[in-house]
Design an enzyme around this catalytic site. Structure first.
Site, PDB file in Angstrom:
ATOM      1  N   LYS A 143       0.861  -1.194   0.000  1.00 13.11           N
ATOM      2  CA  LYS A 143       0.000   0.000   0.000  1.00 13.11           C
ATOM      3  C   LYS A 143       0.886   1.229   0.000  1.00 13.11           C
ATOM      4  O   LYS A 143       2.059   1.199   0.374  1.00 13.11           O
ATOM      5  CB  LYS A 143      -0.938   0.016   1.209  1.00 13.11           C
ATOM      6  CG  LYS A 143      -0.242   0.046   2.584  1.00 13.11           C
ATOM      7  CD  LYS A 143       0.197   1.421   3.057  1.00 13.11           C
ATOM      8  CE  LYS A 143       0.916   1.330   4.400  1.00 13.11           C
ATOM      9  NZ  LYS A 143       1.634   2.579   4.764  1.00 13.11           N
ATOM     10  N   ASP A 176      -2.351  -0.872  11.244  1.00 14.70           N
ATOM     11  CA  ASP A 176      -2.591  -0.819   9.800  1.00 14.70           C
ATOM     12  C   ASP A 176      -3.330  -2.050   9.278  1.00 14.70           C
ATOM     13  O   ASP A 176      -3.859  -2.035   8.165  1.00 14.70           O
ATOM     14  CB  ASP A 176      -1.268  -0.706   9.029  1.00 14.70           C
ATOM     15  CG  ASP A 176      -0.687   0.697   9.057  1.00 14.70           C
ATOM     16  OD1 ASP A 176      -1.359   1.600   9.594  1.00 14.70           O
ATOM     17  OD2 ASP A 176       0.424   0.883   8.558  1.00 14.70           O
TER      18      ASP A 176
END
Length: 290
Positions: A10, A142
């Site tokens: 990401k 996360d």
């Protein structure tokens, strides 16, 4: 049952720190964007009761590794909720690592999310994605975003997800061969001030930035130089609290052209953004339902 599972990278298209909790966790507002690039995990479930991790054909015994922690966490939750005879739940996990450690691309969190989703299926523990996301906060803030698998504006400490759709872009991601661990950034570097929390609409309308970029670039001259060079050609920022620098393009050819201008020894890759994580596409492709 054996599958190879994606564990995507990401980038943080923006990252703002809006406050600090009494326990030291930071409140954030960040836009998580998945890429069609990342690690892969081959997972073989078994009934030995052992969790074994291999990378480059070597057995990894580091109990702090997020992959091992995620598997053990799922096993403990299955025991607590009496989901199955979890004393015999085991797995051999083979990691093909492409995401650099300390790069800001979320490799460790992504690996943990993939393990939780895959073993939840293979072990038939039948937790929902929302339950897995809640459990995962014990390992890292996360991870919920990786589990839910949608481009999202992330708030709180990482547990509040606001899915959005964005036009898919091409990204040149450059790794300066510097490892920056998130915990070190948060503990050793102090922001001069926190950002004001904004509405989602205002976040998307405002120029994107990263509250840690000045801190990281001033600390590491190589990163500062990369930011300076790439900013000439395209919008460029660091991702997360790591060392990778990314530039955004409308098409692959433009990204390739700029990549070709960089010194030959520069390590990097070109990837397309995706609004749904490649991990979730596996379920549709193989008709595997969570």
């Amino acid at each position: 049952m054996i599958y190879t599972w994606p564990s995507p990278a990401k980038i943080n298209l923006f990252l703002y720190i809006t406050g600090v909790r009494s326990d030291g966790y930071h409140y954030i507002q960040s836009l998580f964007q998945f890429l069609n690039y990342g690690d892969t995990l081959k997972i073989v479930s078994n009934t030995t009761g052992k969790i074994e991790l291999f990378s480059e054909k070597k057995l990894i015994l580091n109990t702090e590794n997020t992959i091992i922690r995620a598997a053990k966490l799922l096993k403990s939750k299955a025991l607590y909720y009496e989901k199955t005879n979890c004393t015999t739940l085991g797995a051999k996990i083979f990691l093909n690592k492409k995401i650099p450690i300390g790069s800001g691309l979320g490799g460790g969190s992504s690996n943990a999310a993939t393990v939780l989703i895959a073993l939840n299926k293979l072990w038939k523990t039948k937790f929902t994605l929302e339950e897995l996301a809640q459990f995962s906060l014990k390992i890292g803030s996360d991870i919920p975003a990786f589990i839910m698998g949608k481009t999202s504006i992330v708030e709180g400490i990482g547990e509040i997800l606001n899915p959005i759709q964005r036009k898919e872009k091409w990204y040149l991601v450059v790794y300066p061969k510097i490892q920056i661990l998130t915990k070190n950034i948060f503990s050793n570097f102090l922001l001069e001030s926190t950002s004001q929390k904004k509405t989602i609409q205002l976040l998307l309308q405002s120029p994107f930035s990263n509250d840690f970029e000045n801190i990281v670039s001033n600390k590491f001259k190589k990163i500062k130089t990369l930011l300076s060079i790439l900013s000439i050609y395209a919008p460029t920022r660091i991702t997360g609290t790591g060392s990778c620098v990314f530039s955004e393009f409308d098409d692959k050819l433009s990204a390739q052209k700029i990549f070709s201008l960089l010194p030959k020894n520069v390590q990097g890759f070109i990837a397309k953004s995706v609004n749904t994580s490649p991990l979730h596409h596996v379920f549709y492709k193989k008709n595997i339902h969570i």
